[in-house]
Design a protein around this motif. Structure first.
Motif, PDB file in Angstrom:
ATOM      1  N   LEU A 145      63.092  51.111 -75.448  1.00 47.28           N
ATOM      2  CA  LEU A 145      63.719  52.325 -74.937  1.00 47.28           C
ATOM      3  C   LEU A 145      62.660  53.285 -74.406  1.00 47.28           C
ATOM      4  CD1 LEU A 145      66.332  52.908 -77.782  1.00 47.28           C
ATOM      5  CD2 LEU A 145      66.565  51.551 -75.684  1.00 47.28           C
ATOM      6  N   PRO A 146      63.033  54.288 -73.610  1.00 47.67           N
ATOM      7  CA  PRO A 146      62.061  55.251 -73.073  1.00 47.67           C
ATOM      8  C   PRO A 146      61.243  55.955 -74.161  1.00 47.67           C
ATOM      9  CG  PRO A 146      64.134  55.438 -71.897  1.00 47.67           C
ATOM     10  CD  PRO A 146      64.380  54.495 -73.044  1.00 47.67           C
ATOM     11  N   THR A 147      61.803  56.081 -75.354  1.00 49.51           N
ATOM     12  CA  THR A 147      61.078  56.718 -76.450  1.00 49.51           C
ATOM     13  C   THR A 147      60.013  55.812 -77.050  1.00 49.51           C
ATOM     14  OG1 THR A 147      62.695  55.916 -78.056  1.00 49.51           O
ATOM     15  CG2 THR A 147      63.102  58.090 -77.066  1.00 49.51           C
ATOM     16  N   GLY A 148      60.057  54.524 -76.697  1.00 53.70           N
ATOM     17  CA  GLY A 148      59.162  53.549 -77.314  1.00 53.70           C
ATOM     18  C   GLY A 148      59.825  52.783 -78.438  1.00 53.70           C
ATOM     19  N   ALA A 149      60.980  53.256 -78.884  1.00 48.88           N
ATOM     20  CA  ALA A 149      61.721  52.516 -79.911  1.00 48.88           C
ATOM     21  C   ALA A 149      62.222  51.196 -79.339  1.00 48.88           C
ATOM     22  CB  ALA A 149      62.902  53.353 -80.405  1.00 48.88           C
TER      23      ALA A 149
END
Length: 201
Positions: A145-149
């Motif tokens: 995901l964009p958050t890095g998750a």
């Protein structure tokens, strides 16, 4: 092509075998929505193994599919993905282990794991569990995901879906049917494996 071997890998179990250069390895999801783990080592030198980092680096993507090459820790081509009806696999997560089930799922007591199944089935080839690299997690549907998750969703494989790899060198291969229900839409199922090619190769 001549069928050389076929293995039915029951749910939460594994298999180990030799694969010769130019033979084709086809991994089939007979029931759908089931992922699994693949690791490989050189037959000539077992300190050469399938590398997540090298494969992602040289292909420039974490989403490996038809036409991509999987490399060793020495930058040698180990596999080429020649056909892929699923199109989504993971090369980020390590094989599930007893420690992972305790830490992530809070499971106490014994639970089958890919780490143990790979180690058990590669032991006859002189490969111990602590030498297992990050596995190529075929059919596992993991997205960054964009958050890095990292989000894990049900595999995109449908009954009969498969990925076919050509061996680029003589290999020792371990395969497990993933033991984590959360990676398989809640149910652990079997995987079929077929080796084809010339008997002389």
């Amino acid at each position: 092509m001549t069928r050389i071997a076929r293995y039915h890998v029951e749910a939460q179990t594994g298999v180990g075998f030799l694969l010769k250069q130019e033979q084709l390895l086809t991994i089939i999801d007979p029931q759908g929505e089931q992922s699994g783990d693949l690791v490989a080592f050189g037959q000539t030198d077992k300190t050469e193994w399938l590398s997540s980092g090298r494969s992602i680096d040289y292909n420039g993507t974490i989403y490996l599919t038809t036409g991509h090459v999987l490399y060793s820790n020495r930058s040698t081509a180990m596999f080429t993905i020649v056909e892929d009806t699923v199109g989504k696999h993971d090369f980020l997560f390590a094989s599930c282990s007893p420690e992972m089930f305790r830490r992530e799922y809070r499971i106490e007591g014994y639970h089958p794991s890919c780490f143990e199944n790979l180690g058990k089935n590669l032991a006859p080839f002189g490969i111990t569990g602590d030498r297992l690299p990050t596995s190529f997690n075929f059919f596992m549907n993991a997205s960054v995901l964009p958050t890095g998750a990292i989000k894990i969703a049900p595999p995109l494989s449908r009954p009969g879906g498969f990925v076919r790899l050509r061996a680029e060198m003589d290999l020792i291969v371990g395969i497990s049917a993933c033991s984590a229900p959360g990676c398989n839409n809640g149910t652990c199922k079997p995987i079929d494996v077929e080796i084809t090619g010339s008997m002389s190769t």
